[in-house]
Design a protein around this motif. Sequence first.
Motif: not given
Length: 1188
Positions: A1156-1177
């Motif tokens: 679960g922790n690994a999945m959470k971390e992965m999810h957070a990483a993916i979420l962060k990457a998404r967020n990062d993608l979303e902030h780029h034009s």
Amino acid sequence: MATPEPPLTPVLPPNGTNGINGTNGVNGTSNGTSHHDGPVEPASAPAFDSAVFREFLLSVLPPLMAASPRDLESVFNDDFDERVSRFAAEGGGAMYVVKMKDEVEGEYVNDAPPTYTYSLTPQLTYTPSHVMTISLIKRGPILDPITPLAAQLHILNLFGGEETPYESLHALISNGVKSWFDAFVGARGGGKDGDGKMGIPMTKKKFAELELSLLHLQQNVEIPETHLIIHPVIQKAVEQAHAAGVRPNISHIPPKLLNDSTFLNTLHAHVNSWIKAIQAVTKLTRDVSSGTASQEINFWLSLERALEGIEAQLRSEEVNMVMDCLRNAKRFHATVSFIADTGLKDATDIVHKYNQLMKDFPLNELLSATDLDKIQESLVLIFGHINRKLKLSPYPIRRALPLVEAISRDFNDQLLRVLTSHRLPFQPYDTFERLLGQTMTIFRTWDDLIKEFTNVAREVTRKRSEKFIPIKVVPAHAKLQERVRYLREWRKQHEQLAVMTGPTKGLGGMEVGGMDMEEEVKEAYEVMKRIDVLDVSTEGTEIWVAAENAYNERVARVENQIIARLRDRLGTARNANEMFRVFSKFNALFVRPKIRGAIQEYQTQLIDSVKEDIKRLHEKFKTQYRFSEAYHMSQMRDLPPIAGAIIWARQIERQLLTYMKRVEDVLGKGWELYAEGQKLQSESTAFRKKLDTRPVYEAWLHDINRRDMGVNGRLFEIVRLRGGGFQLAVNFDPQIITLFKEVRNLLWLNFQVPHAITNMAKDAKRVYPHAVSLMETVRTYGQTLELVENNKGIEWLVAEYRNEAQRMVSKGMNIRWDYFVNQYDTTRYNSSADSRGDNRHIQFVREVASIVSILQDKTNSVIDLYKDISRAIDDLATCPYTAEAFTELLTKIQAAIDRLNLEGYANLEHWVAELDKRIEGILLQRLTHIIQLWCTEFDRTDDGDRREPLVLRDITNKRRVDKRKEEKTVEGTMTLKPIVHEIRIQNQVIFLDPPIEHARKTWIRQLHDWLGVVCRLKRIQSSRYEIGLQMQGTIISDTTYTSLLTHFPDKALERPFTLIENKVQQLKDYVGKWLQFQSLWDLEAEYVFNRLGDSLANWQQLLTEIKKARSTFDTSDTQKSFGVCVIDYEQVQARVNAKYDAWQRDIMNRFGVKLGNAMKEMHAAILKARNDLEHHSIEGLVGGARRF
């Protein structure tokens, strides 16, 4: 008449028979309180009332004594009450009522009736005026006032009067006491032996003697008693002399009387009266032909006593004084011839001589005899006495002959009395025949004794020179003898007829013509039972003839039926043998003339059959003795040839005589007078001449005389056998033995053998026992050696006895037969030559026989024991594999060895050692086989294959039945029970209970137990009876078969231990897997988690391994089987499973957290990457995206 009664004592009715049951006359009032219950108070036993006795006498005496009650008043005088009381109270005793005839004084008046006086007295006296006495005898010691007097008193009539009481007493004893005694003894039926023990025969004899004595007393001729009349003066003078103490003489008589003629005439008259009185006795005689023998005997004995009494009176002093007075008065004619005139001296001399015969005459033995044996013995005694005494006593033969005839009358009466008492017609035939046979023997004894008496009488008559009289005794029993003889013959014929018509014979048991023959014969005999068969009087004979005619009429019908059936059987007989069989079966009936006449027509037929039999005898004789069966039988019976031939010829001759006798038995005497009979007789006579054995004997005698035979040479000889080899034999000519046997049998057959041949046979006879003994000994020796050869295992044991026998044979090689004959002749006449008994040569024969006999016995005994031992050793290979079975067999073997040791067989130790090796080999095979079985059983897997029967078939060579039996026995016992080991957990520690070492120990112990069945057996020993060996001590290790373990081939003993170790290793490997689960409790979760770290791959690999490891315990089984061992993990399985589940659960939870922790971390990483993608034009990322 009766006195007043006391109030407590009842008076009996006049008949004296009513019983009083109570003191007050009421039944049952005092039955339980009679005087027998013990005197509590004096008044409890009432005194006997004399009035009761008075009434009893008044009711009994009048009819018994022919008196009126008024006549009996004198009985009841003043002393009556006292006498009755004393009689009732005193023990024993009797009272007598006496009837006396009154004497009439003066002239007797004929018309006056006689008068009688009656009295009651306790003492009995006898007077001439006595008429009758009634004796009242008590049955008990005292009279009971309650019991009727009729039941307490014996009443007995004793008659008196002018006759002597002998007749009455004889009738009383004979018809009363003796008859009552015989009736009681007969009803009791104790048998002869029981009666003898109780003395009953002796009592009967005493009764008979008493009866006889009374009979003699009444038969005696009364000898008149002589009382010499003595003058009162003489009597007074003798009395005065006696008073003065001097001898009487005529001086005591007044002198004037001595010359007084009146006084002297009176004395002279007295002397004449004496002569007449004495002559009345001396001239007394009796007719011996009248009366009985006892009267004759008693007459002379009584006469002798009377003469002795007269002599005693004549010697008295009174008689002497009378004679002195007469002599003094010179009246010599009265004194000189006094003795001669009386005839006293001659009479006394004759009577004294006659009484030599009469004294101790054993007639009473005959008259008191109670059985036939006693009668016979008494006859021998009587005639022995007569024959002996007649030679001494001058008793006239003319009187002796009637005396013997009188004895014959007594003998006849006594015989009748004894025979009549047996009731002969009712006796069984055996008893009847025995009694009448004994009676005829007694008659023959009488005849023999009469012959002897006749010879003695003739001899005495000749010696006395008496006038010749014919010595003839007419026996009074002649008719009885003839009747007994006829009766015996008649009963014999009847019995033969009864037997032949009985159910066991061919004639009886069925009705012929409506008549049952057996019943008809019985009914005919019943007629004879109704008569007195021994009554030989005229009337008795007529009755007998009438009864016999009635019997014959009934029997004639039976005879007709028998004749019809007999002729029918003879007619249907197929050959002469069957006819003779019929004749022999019914031969008993041929004594009956009617039946005998009916079978005479078969004479010719029987003669023809006898001719055929004689012809067969001719054929048998023509085959010759040597080719007959009798020759071989004679050899079996040790009959030599010549004697056997003679006996054979004589047997043929005897058979020929038997055929002739058979014809005579059937056809009767005089058969040879017929024409056919004469021819048969001549043929048999000619054949008997051919059967003469004398020529055979003469030829044998000639043959023996021309031979040179003798007893000589050495004792033993060595004979060469045809097949090679030598044999020991006895050097004795068999012809000598045959000669000795021929001579012996010929002498038995009454031939006269010459002296020389007899001497030669005697020499052979002397040596024969020793020769036969030696032959038998040598034969036994050879057979025993053959036995030893056939039983190879026993040579050592009997070697000592065999050597002893060989030593005796060596000793006997130098002995010769001559020594035996010569030594016998010398010792025969010189008994002191060898005081030790037989000579040394005979001793040698006995020693050889004894030693060979011992060798034979020992050999037979050891063979039997050896067979038992061998059988027991063979059984060792097949017996059940148990210590008991092995021990039983070895005990049998040891017992046999102990017996051999006890009987002293040689070389026993070496022999037992060889035996022990055989036993070791068999036990080693059993051990090898049991190890193989044990290994097979141990190595068996638990797959249902439970039995391996093929293993045993390779071990034994027994029959298939024995194999199956052994397989079943051994397999049934060879079952190794699996050992159960349990894996347990305690205090969170997993362990095995019991440990694996316990299994190893158990399996090794089981193996040792199976091996110990054999190894612990006691070895057989040869020295258990040896004291020395026991004292020295033996090696203990050698007493069992443990050493067999070192003799196994091919490492057979190592295999079971290898299997045990392999099985232990398997257990260790399996148990080790379970013990690994101990780490479930020992590990710390954090340690595991730290080891795994955060690598999910490691966690995933661990979970996979956990899943696989569950297969060890996560099953439905609760145990694991290894054949002889089972691992039970039921207890630990659940706990390990639960612990395993807990571990698995914890790891899964931790793995889930990690994941679960690994999945959470992965999810957070993916979420962060998404967020990062979303902030780029998007424009700015085109290039990047393109790069990306």
